[in-house]
Design a protein around this motif. Structure first.
Motif, PDB file in Angstrom:
ATOM      1  N   GLU A  50     110.086  11.032 -19.130  1.00 44.53           N
ATOM      2  CA  GLU A  50     111.053  12.291 -19.865  1.00 44.53           C
ATOM      3  C   GLU A  50     110.876  11.315 -21.521  1.00 44.53           C
ATOM      4  O   GLU A  50     111.147   9.688 -21.514  1.00 44.53           O
ATOM      5  CB  GLU A  50     111.882  12.340 -19.875  1.00 44.53           C
ATOM      6  CG  GLU A  50     112.559  12.743 -18.591  1.00 44.53           C
ATOM      7  CD  GLU A  50     113.862  13.728 -18.001  1.00 44.53           C
ATOM      8  OE1 GLU A  50     114.761  13.890 -18.690  1.00 44.53           O
ATOM      9  OE2 GLU A  50     113.635  13.694 -17.201  1.00 44.53           O
ATOM     10  N   VAL A  96     111.304   7.293 -20.330  1.00 42.57           N
ATOM     11  CA  VAL A  96     111.916   6.836 -19.014  1.00 42.57           C
ATOM     12  C   VAL A  96     112.255   7.455 -17.727  1.00 42.57           C
ATOM     13  O   VAL A  96     111.256   8.703 -18.010  1.00 42.57           O
ATOM     14  CB  VAL A  96     113.163   6.540 -19.335  1.00 42.57           C
ATOM     15  CG1 VAL A  96     113.607   5.835 -17.428  1.00 42.57           C
ATOM     16  CG2 VAL A  96     113.259   5.414 -20.488  1.00 42.57           C
ATOM     17  N   ASN A  97     111.170   7.254 -16.961  1.00 47.08           N
ATOM     18  CA  ASN A  97     110.182   8.167 -15.907  1.00 47.08           C
ATOM     19  C   ASN A  97     109.981   9.446 -16.275  1.00 47.08           C
ATOM     20  O   ASN A  97     110.174  10.569 -15.701  1.00 47.08           O
ATOM     21  CB  ASN A  97     111.804   8.963 -14.604  1.00 47.08           C
ATOM     22  CG  ASN A  97     112.643   6.908 -14.414  1.00 47.08           C
ATOM     23  OD1 ASN A  97     111.584   6.565 -13.412  1.00 47.08           O
ATOM     24  ND2 ASN A  97     113.392   7.710 -13.756  1.00 47.08           N
ATOM     25  N   ASN A 128     118.598   7.476 -18.946  1.00 51.23           N
ATOM     26  CA  ASN A 128     117.925   7.723 -17.970  1.00 51.23           C
ATOM     27  C   ASN A 128     118.374   7.677 -16.527  1.00 51.23           C
ATOM     28  O   ASN A 128     117.049   7.283 -15.171  1.00 51.23           O
ATOM     29  CB  ASN A 128     116.711   9.076 -17.732  1.00 51.23           C
ATOM     30  CG  ASN A 128     115.661   9.425 -17.684  1.00 51.23           C
ATOM     31  OD1 ASN A 128     116.622  10.141 -16.364  1.00 51.23           O
ATOM     32  ND2 ASN A 128     114.608   9.969 -17.275  1.00 51.23           N
ATOM     33  N   THR A 151     118.336   4.269 -16.198  1.00 59.24           N
ATOM     34  CA  THR A 151     117.774   3.325 -15.925  1.00 59.24           C
ATOM     35  C   THR A 151     117.780   2.009 -17.296  1.00 59.24           C
ATOM     36  O   THR A 151     118.172   2.829 -18.191  1.00 59.24           O
ATOM     37  CB  THR A 151     116.321   3.213 -16.447  1.00 59.24           C
ATOM     38  OG1 THR A 151     115.703   4.542 -15.826  1.00 59.24           O
ATOM     39  CG2 THR A 151     115.591   2.174 -16.945  1.00 59.24           C
TER      40      THR A 151
END
Length: 93
Positions: free
Chosen positions: A60, A57-58, A6, A8
């Motif tokens: 999700e 992450v973010n 994602n 990251t």
């Protein structure tokens, strides 16, 4: 090596071990804020019983996207507690 999901970086290390085309990262290279314990387990005939982490992450979730062997067979002792990735996690230099 970097493990990226994602957009990251979730793990980064110059000390990975490659087994069966998977890069295993030392646990201290994980960015722990992105990892959640999972109840999933699988068995490998020569490595032992795997446990999993999910990645968040973010906002999700990537369920069971990382695995490790808390107890390994003698043949896989070099990857004990090291973490590998799948399910869309990219491994890059």
């Amino acid at each position: 090596m970097k493990a990226i999901w994602n957009n990251t970086v979730v793990a980064e290390s110059d000390d990975t071990i490659v087994v069966e085309n998977n890069h295993y990262f030392p646990k201290d290279s994980l960015k722990k804020e992105f990892f959640e314990d999972s109840i999933a387990h699988t068995s490998c005939p020569w490595k032992g019983r795997a446990s999993y982490y999910s990645l968040r992450v973010n906002g999700e979730l990537n369920k069971d996207a990382a695995w490790f062997y808390p107890e390994t067979s003698h043949a896989a002792a070099n990857i004990k507690d090291m973490v590998a990735f799948w399910k869309g996690v990219k491994i890059e230099k």
